[in-house]
Design a protein around this motif. Structure first.
Motif, PDB file in Angstrom:
ATOM      1  N   ASP A 167       0.824  -1.209   0.000  1.00 18.32           N
ATOM      2  CA  ASP A 167       0.000   0.000   0.000  1.00 18.32           C
ATOM      3  C   ASP A 167       0.859   1.260   0.000  1.00 18.32           C
ATOM      4  O   ASP A 167       0.513   2.252  -0.650  1.00 18.32           O
ATOM      5  CB  ASP A 167      -0.954  -0.007   1.194  1.00 18.32           C
TER       6      ASP A 167
ATOM      7  N   ILE B 211       0.821   4.249  -2.762  1.00 18.33           N
ATOM      8  CA  ILE B 211       0.660   5.676  -2.463  1.00 18.33           C
ATOM      9  C   ILE B 211       1.818   6.470  -3.056  1.00 18.33           C
ATOM     10  O   ILE B 211       1.619   7.554  -3.612  1.00 18.33           O
ATOM     11  CB  ILE B 211       0.515   5.899  -0.939  1.00 18.33           C
TER      12      ILE B 211
ATOM     13  N   LEU C 172      -3.104   9.962   6.655  1.00 24.86           N
ATOM     14  CA  LEU C 172      -1.700   9.606   6.437  1.00 24.86           C
ATOM     15  C   LEU C 172      -0.844   9.922   7.664  1.00 24.86           C
ATOM     16  O   LEU C 172       0.041   9.139   8.022  1.00 24.86           O
ATOM     17  CB  LEU C 172      -1.160  10.334   5.201  1.00 24.86           C
TER      18      LEU C 172
END
Length: 181
Positions: free
Chosen positions: A135, A139, A163
């Protein structure tokens, strides 16, 4: 509806109707249109079917649940009305299998219910770290996209706090794993 299913099982309706087995009867009569048990009613229906002597496989065939799901429902449902004998889908009688229980912990926890067995933490951590790595790379690829700059204000408004929370949580884990020195 479930009372009729139980009655069909007890009276061996599948045999009278010329089916080879209970499973064959359920498959051909109900097919994919089997009524699904609402989760909140599952334990009660499974327990009532067991009370009349239906086997795990017979309950699974009638409800469309997996045998493992039926077994878990029977284990968590407790000994309410457990039958002396269970009639299998082959028509033979069997002694019901006792619920599997974990070994006693020496009385440390008293009569508290036991937690379900969990997978080893090293395996669970490996899976979580692997997913996090994938992931994070995703990103990073999105941040490198040529459209990112034009949309960074909108992305920040929607996702910056998420985040930051994720970064802080990962930093806490890193701190726990880093030897003090």
């Amino acid at each position: 509806m479930w009372e009729l299913v139980k009655q069909a099982y007890v009276s061996r309706a599948w045999s009278v109707l010329g089916y080879d087995s209970w499973d064959d009867y359920c498959t051909r009569e109900f097919g994919n249109t089997r009524l699904r048990l609402p989760r909140e009613e599952r334990s009660e229906v499974v327990a009532s079917m067991r009370e009349i002597g239906m086997s795990t496989r017979a309950i699974a065939a009638a409800t469309g649940l997996g045998k493992g799901t039926v077994q878990r429902e029977l284990e968590t449902g407790g000994p309410i009305g457990a039958p002396d004998a269970v009639t299998g889908i082959d028509g033979k009688s069997y002694q019901p299998k006792p619920a599997v229980s974990e070994p006693d912990s020496g009385g440390q926890r008293g009569d508290e219910p036991r937690s379900p067995r969990r997978r080893p933490i090293t395996d669970a951590f490996f899976d979580a770290a692997y997913t996090l790595t994938k992931d994070t790379a995703r990103i990073a690829r999105l941040a490198a996209d040529d459209r990112f700059g034009k949309n960074s204000d909108q992305i920040a408004g929607s996702h910056l706090s998420d985040l930051v929370r994720a970064r802080d949580a990962v930093q806490r884990v890193i701190d726990l794993l880093t030897p003090e020195g």
